[in-house]
Design an enzyme around this catalytic site. Structure first.
Site, PDB file in Angstrom:
ATOM      1  N   ARG A 169      -9.700 -35.545  57.625  1.00 46.25           N
ATOM      2  CA  ARG A 169      -9.557 -34.093  57.748  1.00 46.25           C
ATOM      3  C   ARG A 169      -8.718 -33.794  58.986  1.00 46.25           C
ATOM      4  NH1 ARG A 169     -15.197 -35.018  56.852  1.00 46.25           N
ATOM      5  NH2 ARG A 169     -15.908 -34.235  54.825  1.00 46.25           N
ATOM      6  N   LYS A 193     -17.330 -34.307  59.931  1.00 44.22           N
ATOM      7  CA  LYS A 193     -17.889 -33.008  59.568  1.00 44.22           C
ATOM      8  C   LYS A 193     -19.411 -33.083  59.536  1.00 44.22           C
ATOM      9  CE  LYS A 193     -16.840 -29.372  56.215  1.00 44.22           C
ATOM     10  NZ  LYS A 193     -16.059 -29.078  55.010  1.00 44.22           N
ATOM     11  N   HIS A 268      -5.084 -30.986  53.602  1.00 46.31           N
ATOM     12  CA  HIS A 268      -6.079 -31.471  52.642  1.00 46.31           C
ATOM     13  C   HIS A 268      -5.442 -32.026  51.379  1.00 46.31           C
ATOM     14  CE1 HIS A 268     -10.229 -31.209  53.818  1.00 46.31           C
ATOM     15  NE2 HIS A 268     -10.631 -31.136  52.564  1.00 46.31           N
ATOM     16  N   ARG A 271      -5.617 -35.650  51.699  1.00 44.58           N
ATOM     17  CA  ARG A 271      -6.989 -36.136  51.498  1.00 44.58           C
ATOM     18  C   ARG A 271      -7.327 -36.177  50.007  1.00 44.58           C
ATOM     19  NH1 ARG A 271     -12.043 -36.687  54.114  1.00 44.58           N
ATOM     20  NH2 ARG A 271     -13.777 -35.574  53.135  1.00 44.58           N
ATOM     21  N   HIS A 294     -18.577 -37.729  52.241  1.00 45.06           N
ATOM     22  CA  HIS A 294     -19.322 -36.751  51.441  1.00 45.06           C
ATOM     23  C   HIS A 294     -20.803 -37.107  51.435  1.00 45.06           C
ATOM     24  CE1 HIS A 294     -15.551 -35.640  48.847  1.00 45.06           C
ATOM     25  NE2 HIS A 294     -15.591 -35.000  49.997  1.00 45.06           N
ATOM     26  N   TYR A 303     -13.046 -35.481  41.956  1.00 42.95           N
ATOM     27  CA  TYR A 303     -11.762 -36.174  41.896  1.00 42.95           C
ATOM     28  C   TYR A 303     -11.575 -36.949  40.597  1.00 42.95           C
ATOM     29  CZ  TYR A 303     -11.328 -35.022  46.807  1.00 42.95           C
ATOM     30  OH  TYR A 303     -11.241 -34.338  47.996  1.00 42.95           O
TER      31      TYR A 303
END
Length: 326
Positions: A169, A193, A268, A271, A294, A303
């Site tokens: 990120r 994150k 992003h 990513r 995640h 995805y």
């Protein structure tokens, strides 16, 4: 509501605090809500700032309509929703409502109100939209057209290579520190994150440019003999300070204009492309989940919906009843 899963609409380009609340009582409410997010919910500063930006939008609207947010009526909520639908996209409205519901949960918990007026207000339904990605050739073309002759160009190439190589990120790139790099094992170790520790590998090409930048270019941007405050961030701006998220965006957009002006290139995107290309080349979904950081695999599963042709080809190739001469 999982606020962190809602994609912000260019929030990276907006500094928090651009607007001032008119009423002192409202300012106090937002300030207390911010403390609640920081110290009770333990959210990251970027996530807290995202909530507060949404609160400023909500409170500015309320003040313009002379609405007391602690006694807002159903009719006033309907007018608010109408205003939102006239001004914002569905994804932005979803994020705003998520923030507003969180604020009223906070207000209810602290006995400012007797019930949450937004409890039954649902996010707008929208058709599922697939992430945009660059294909492997587009990524290669973009990265290989970033020059690295000057110290700042070498910094830029190292950043962009790392962005795609490790699926980082923007906040993780600009907050990366020198002691987060494990050269021996070609790994990065840092807090991502949600204040979660992440360990991600670095590819050979990315490591080459990262090492070259740190050894040859970074000392020229931040000379040791200058009387400046110590700076252990990897990526520096031209003045020797930590590069900001806004600074990263501007750099990326400058290369977009030179290399691929037809495409909307944003951080992003790399990513998304990283995750998709990993899955297309046979990586396990759980591995990609770990690499992306995640917490929930359902986020990573998005995805798998991006490339339907790839899914169909993989099915034909790998299902035992589709294989000939087995």
């Amino acid at each position: 509501d999982n606020h962190e899963l809602v994609e912000p609409d260019n929030h990276e380009l907006v500094e928090p605090g651009n607007h001032k609340l008119i009423e002192p009582d409202n300012h106090k409410l937002v300030s207390e809500f911010k403390d609640y997010l920081k110290f009770e919910k333990m959210l990251s500063s970027n996530t807290v700032n995202s909530y507060i930006r949404d609160m400023v939008i909500f409170f500015n609207y309320a003040e313009s309509k002379k609405i007391n947010v602690l006694s807002i009526t159903y009719e006033e909520i309907l007018d608010l929703l109408k205003n939102f639908h006239e001004k914002y996209s569905e994804s932005t409205i979803s994020r705003l409502l998520s923030s507003i519901r969180s604020f009223y949960r906070f207000a209810l918990k602290n006995d400012f109100i007797k019930y949450n007026p937004f409890y039954e207000i649902k996010n707008p339904r929208k058709p599922y939209s697939l992430f945009k990605i660059l294909d492997e050739k587009e990524v290669q073309n973009f990265l290989e057209n970033i020059p690295y002759a000057s110290k700042l160009q070498l910094r830029d190439r190292a950043m962009m290579e790392l962005l795609y190589s490790s699926g980082l990120r923007v906040s993780e790139i600009v907050n990366l520190k020198l002691n987060d790099i494990d050269y021996e094992n070609s790994m990065l170790r840092f807090i991502g994150k949600g204040n979660k520790e992440r360990i991600v590998p670095v590819g050979k090409t990315s490591q080459k440019f990262l090492s070259s930048y740190i050894k040859a270019a970074r000392p020229k941007i931040h000379p040791k003999n200058e009387n400046k405050r110590s700076n252990d961030y990897v990526f520096l701006n031209k003045n020797g300070g930590r590069l900001s998220r806004q600074g990263f965006w501007k750099i990326l957009k400058s290369y977009e204009k030179k290399i691929n002006p037809e495409k909307n290139i944003y951080p992003h995107l790399f990513r998304h492309s990283f995750a998709t290309h990993m899955l297309q080349n046979g990586a396990d979904l759980r591995l990609v989940q770990e690499l992306l950081g995640h917490s929930n695999i359902s986020t990573t599963q998005i995805y798998t919906n991006i490339n339907k042709d790839f899914i169909r080809e993989s099915f034909i190739k790998n299902h035992p009843r589709n294989k000939k001469n087995r």
